[in-house]
Scaffold this motif. Structure first.
Motif, short mmCIF file in Angstrom:
data_model
loop_
_atom_site.label_atom_id
_atom_site.label_comp_id
_atom_site.label_asym_id
_atom_site.label_seq_id
_atom_site.Cartn_x
_atom_site.Cartn_y
_atom_site.Cartn_z
N VAL A 131 -3.43 0.28 -6.32
CA VAL A 131 -4.30 -0.87 -6.49
C VAL A 131 -3.74 -2.12 -6.28
N TRP A 132 -2.61 -2.45 -6.64
CA TRP A 132 -1.90 -3.66 -6.68
C TRP A 132 -1.42 -3.93 -5.38
N ASN A 133 -0.80 -2.89 -4.84
CA ASN A 133 -0.29 -3.05 -3.43
C ASN A 133 -1.46 -3.33 -2.84
N TYR A 134 -2.46 -2.69 -2.93
CA TYR A 134 -3.64 -3.21 -1.81
C TYR A 134 -4.23 -4.64 -2.13
N ILE A 135 -4.18 -5.03 -3.52
CA ILE A 135 -4.60 -6.46 -3.72
C ILE A 135 -3.66 -7.31 -3.58
N CYS A 136 -2.49 -7.14 -3.65
CA CYS A 136 -1.55 -8.20 -3.49
C CYS A 136 -0.17 -7.44 -3.15
N PRO A 137 0.41 -7.20 -2.14
CA PRO A 137 1.60 -6.47 -1.86
C PRO A 137 2.73 -6.87 -2.64
N ARG A 138 2.76 -8.51 -2.76
CA ARG A 138 4.00 -8.95 -3.35
C ARG A 138 3.91 -8.84 -4.84
N LEU A 139 2.86 -8.62 -5.33
CA LEU A 139 2.51 -8.26 -6.89
C LEU A 139 2.38 -6.79 -6.89
N GLY A 140 2.96 -6.12 -6.06
CA GLY A 140 2.97 -4.47 -6.40
C GLY A 140 3.72 -4.17 -7.57
N GLY A 141 4.87 -5.10 -8.02
CA GLY A 141 5.62 -4.51 -9.35
C GLY A 141 4.78 -4.47 -10.20
N ILE A 142 3.53 -4.74 -10.54
CA ILE A 142 2.69 -4.67 -11.56
C ILE A 142 2.33 -3.08 -11.72
N GLY A 143 2.27 -2.39 -10.73
CA GLY A 143 1.98 -0.90 -10.80
C GLY A 143 3.07 -0.17 -11.32
N TYR A 144 4.52 -0.62 -11.03
CA TYR A 144 5.47 -0.01 -11.40
C TYR A 144 6.00 -0.27 -12.95
N PRO A 631 10.48 -4.66 -12.52
CA PRO A 631 9.79 -4.40 -11.23
C PRO A 631 8.87 -5.69 -10.96
N LEU A 632 8.43 -6.40 -11.67
CA LEU A 632 7.73 -7.65 -11.21
C LEU A 632 8.44 -8.47 -10.33
N PRO A 633 9.67 -9.14 -10.66
CA PRO A 633 10.30 -10.01 -9.73
C PRO A 633 10.98 -9.17 -8.67
N LEU A 634 11.35 -8.11 -8.86
CA LEU A 634 12.15 -7.14 -8.00
C LEU A 634 11.29 -6.91 -6.83
N VAL A 635 9.90 -6.29 -6.91
CA VAL A 635 9.15 -6.25 -5.76
C VAL A 635 8.79 -7.58 -5.28
N PHE A 636 8.50 -8.34 -5.89
CA PHE A 636 8.15 -9.90 -5.33
C PHE A 636 9.21 -10.41 -4.47
N ILE A 637 10.39 -10.36 -4.72
CA ILE A 637 11.69 -10.63 -3.84
C ILE A 637 11.75 -9.73 -2.72
N LEU A 638 11.82 -8.51 -2.92
CA LEU A 638 11.92 -7.68 -1.91
C LEU A 638 10.89 -7.73 -0.68
N ARG A 639 9.80 -7.89 -1.00
CA ARG A 639 8.71 -8.28 -0.10
C ARG A 639 8.64 -9.56 0.54
N GLN A 640 8.69 -10.42 -0.28
CA GLN A 640 8.85 -11.92 0.11
C GLN A 640 9.52 -12.05 1.14
N PHE A 641 10.94 -11.37 1.10
CA PHE A 641 11.79 -11.72 2.13
C PHE A 641 12.03 -10.52 3.19
N HIS A 642 10.85 -9.75 3.08
CA HIS A 642 10.81 -8.59 3.99
C HIS A 642 11.99 -7.61 3.96
N LEU A 643 12.54 -7.38 2.68
CA LEU A 643 13.65 -6.49 2.66
C LEU A 643 13.11 -4.93 2.60
N VAL A 644 11.97 -5.04 2.34
CA VAL A 644 11.34 -3.48 2.26
C VAL A 644 10.13 -3.75 3.00
N SER A 645 9.58 -2.50 3.48
CA SER A 645 8.21 -2.71 4.21
C SER A 645 6.94 -2.34 3.03
N ASP A 646 6.11 -3.01 3.18
CA ASP A 646 4.99 -2.99 2.14
C ASP A 646 3.72 -2.20 2.86
#
Length: 727
Positions: A131-144, A631-646
């Motif tokens: 759900v949160w990957n769909y709504i805002c991938p950079r906030l996908g850490g919410i789900g984790y 997971p909240l800041p970790l996923v944000f940083i990884l996706r903000q700087f394109h270190l992992v695919s979303d």
């Protein structure tokens, strides 16, 4: 061409008519983007892949009936906190006056956020991660983060179910094993156990027979084999309910959700027939209006609303994701929220009817003990017989007569009264003894039940109710873990569920050592409160400010068939985020003002003593908060700087019911900019000839006024932006 189209209007009117791409598309047949020439990404249409995706969506498990779903949500939200936390807060914070801030906060925080979670789960049909990957991938850490908090809570919550199972099986005997203190042999003489004699039979049974508790968190004491076995049974029950999915757990809910109400009603009827029950209820609902102005009361009410509905755990989203798209989740949110509230009030009535009865029993015991002291003083001439009113009969002494004697003696012997050691024996003092949590369920309530006729029956019913309340919440908590993980990583449901339960049981062994109760207190106080508050704030911001409240309201209108009240628009956008931010700030301040500690049971003193956590325990406590929030800041940083695919680089556009809907939730910034603004024309070939917007006779098209590149890709801009702006 339909009569109301702008082309038809143009033929019959000389007025200027602006025709947008959305208007043209409103009269087009639905188009599958991937199969059409509008495929700007260059992705080839994979018929097999699309078929698999459609089949997966169609084969997603669903509730057998609306009733089953409602009972599951009720079973999840109505838990042990309704029975032993709400009554305590109600008594502590002004009785009936506490209900006012609770209801206000339920309406402005609880109901809107509960509706939001139900809606996103039903709309997207995925667990919290999806759900949160769909709504805002950079906030996908919410789900984790939600999954981690669910895991932490599930670890200790199932221990409480294990305790209830132990008491449940111990209830099948008469008299109840906690009704009197055990005797121990001292040579040839049997004497009462010292620890029990200095406390009470129920307190001794809880701390010594059940937990065999150590004196502090630093003293492990090894595993308690009885509690270890009960914990294994508890995890087995949860695993069996979860392993077959919602079809199985949904059927379990018919019993686990409804049975507690049957027990509560039975206890209420029985409680009202007990002597002194009315005293407890009157004390409960006597409002102390000055408490309503206390900020602490509002903070505790907000926290209770927050946890009572299970917000942020992911269980609400998981259950809702198995609904049909057109289900009226607004009705569900309102119904479940207020059933939860009325359940809390019902449990409060039951608790204080029983505690009123217990207070009368304890008050009578106090009167008898102190009357014996007075008789002793009379026989030894410490007190004069002239101090005793003539109508007082010691063989049938009432509380009123004792209080009259007490006042006379206190007045006459003012200088030496303390030396007599007499107690006032006021009923109000007994009623003011606040108990919550395990103290209420396993000490106060069990003591009251020993005075019931047919006490084993009521004990069996009570602990079976606790087991059912716990299982209902545990199924929802585990769904908050299994549903998003299975949806995201496509693991086998049965294997993952069994593995998760086994792993949780092994980790949970720290709670069944002799110091385990102190770890339960630590996890209960600190593992979820702050991380969940942050999670829910980010959920609210993701929907209201990033996805867009107007867009979300429009999608709800299409999904539900009616437009939700504007009340939700303003609460989602302004009221709830502000209230939650204030709650989070207050929680942080409270954490700093009150040093973390716990109540330890000191065996030698047979009493509780407040102790501060040692350094290593503080490290665990802080680690719990950090790990749950990581997971909240970790996923944000990884996706903000394109270190992992979303999951980006896949733009899907579909046309449905006259409006174009574009899924760009997984687009990276650069891709989105190129597509919408056409910064690099060579990378975005024109998918179809440009359309001219008709402005009326003698008008020039804005396309003609623009430069060649922008004119060429203007249709691409309109296709991407117009429908979104209309939302």
């Amino acid at each position: 061409m339909p009569k109301n189209s702008k082309v038809t209007q143009r033929e019959h009117s000389s007025e200027h008519v602006t025709e947008s791409v959305a208007d043209l598309l409103a009269h087009q047949e639905p188009v599958d983007y991937k199969r059409s020439v509008l495929n700007v990404t260059g992705d080839t249409w994979d018929k097999q892949k699309e078929g698999d995706e459609e089949l997966e969506a169609e084969n997603r498990p669903a509730w057998n009936s609306k009733l089953q779903y409602i009972l599951a949500q009720i079973g999840y939200s109505v838990g042990l906190g309704n029975v032993w936390r709400f009554p305590y807060l109600c008594q502590k914070n002004g009785g009936g006056a506490y209900l006012v801030p609770y209801l206000v906060l339920l309406v402005i925080i609880g109901l809107p956020l509960f509706f939001l979670e139900l809606a996103v789960g039903q709309r997207i049909r995925r667990g919290s991660i999806g759900v949160w990957n769909y709504i805002c991938p950079r906030l996908g850490g919410i789900g984790y983060a939600s999954c981690l908090v669910c895991f932490f809570v599930g670890l200790y919550y199932n221990v409480i179910i294990g305790w209830s199972i132990f008491y449940f099986f111990k209830s099948f005997q008469y008299p109840l094993p906690w009704s009197e203190c055990p005797l121990v042999k001292n040579g040839s003489v049997a004497v009462v156990e010292t620890e029990c004699e200095r406390s009470s039979a129920t307190t001794y049974f809880w701390y010594r027979e059940t937990l065999d508790i150590s004196n502090s968190i630093s003293e492990s004491g090894g595993l308690n084999w009885k509690m270890t076995l009960c914990l294994l049974v508890a995890w087995s029950l949860v695993g069996l309910a979860m392993i077959k999915g919602i079809q199985s757990s949904g059927k379990v809910m018919y019993f686990s959700s409804l049975f507690p109400y049957l027990v509560l009603v039975c206890f209420l009827v029985r409680g009202l027939l007990l002597r002194g029950a009315v005293d407890g209820i009157m004390h409960m609902f006597t409002p102390k209006l000055d408490k309503m102005l206390d900020p602490q009361v509002w903070r505790e009410a907000a926290t209770q609303v927050f946890f009572a509905l299970g917000l942020g755990f992911g269980g609400v989203i998981a259950f809702s994701s198995y609904n049909k798209q057109d289900n009226n989740c607004h009705f569900d949110a309102t119904l479940v929220s207020f059933i939860n509230f009325f359940t809390s009030v019902l449990a409060t009535l039951v608790v204080f009817a029983v505690l009123g009865f217990k207070a009368n029993i304890m008050n009578e015991k106090c009167v008898v003990e102190n009357a014996e002291k007075i008789l002793g003083y009379l026989n030894t001439n410490v007190l004069s017989h002239d101090l005793i009113p003539p109508h007082v009969n010691f063989s049938h002494l009432t509380a009123k007569d004792y209080h009259e004697m007490y006042r006379v003696i206190m007045t006459v012997k003012e200088g030496h009264f303390k030396e007599l050691g007499l107690d006032a024996c006021l009923l109000e003092d007994e009623l003011n003894k606040s108990v919550q949590g395990t103290g209420l369920a396993f000490i106060a309530f069990t003591e009251a039940m020993t005075h019931f006729p047919a006490s084993p029956f009521w004990s069996v019913m009570f602990f079976l109710m606790l087991i059912n309340l716990g299982l209902g919440s545990m199924i929802g908590t585990m769904s908050g873990i299994t549903t998003p993980i299975i949806d995201t990583f496509k693991v086998r449901k049965e294997v993952f569920t069994v593995g998760c339960c086994i792993f949780a049981f092994v980790v949970g062994l720290i709670f069944v050592q002799r110091s385990g109760n102190y770890f339960v207190t630590m996890f209960d106080d600190y593992s979820a409160t702050l991380p969940l508050t942050v999670v829910v704030i980010l959920e609210n911001i993701a929907v209201a400010w990033i996805y867009g409240t107007k867009k979300f309201m429009q999608e709800l209108t299409e999904m539900l068939g009616f437009r939700p009240y504007q009340f939700y628009y303003y609460t989602w956008k302004y009221v709830s985020p502000i209230c939650m931010a204030v709650l989070m700030t207050a929680s942080i301040i409270q954490l700093g003002v009150s040093p973390p500690g716990y109540s330890a049971w000191i065996r030698e003193e047979a009493a509780e003593k407040f102790l501060f956590y040692p350094t290593w325990a503080m490290a665990i406590l802080i680690s719990l908060i950090i790990l749950a929030s990581l997971p909240l800041p970790l996923v944000f940083i990884l996706r903000q700087f394109h270190l992992v695919s979303d999951g980006s680089n896949a733009l899907s556009v579909t046309y449905k019911k006259g409006r174009m809907m574009k899924d760009i939730s997984n687009l990276e910034d650069n891709d989105e900019t190129r597509f919408i603004l056409s910064k690099v024309p060579s990378e975005t070939p024109s998918p179809m000839p440009t359309h001219r917007s008709y402005l009326g006779p003698g008008s020039s098209s804005p396309m003609e006024m623009s430069s060649a590149p922008n004119g060429r890709y203007g249709s691409g801009y309109l296709l991407a932006s117009t429908p979104e702006s209309e939302l």
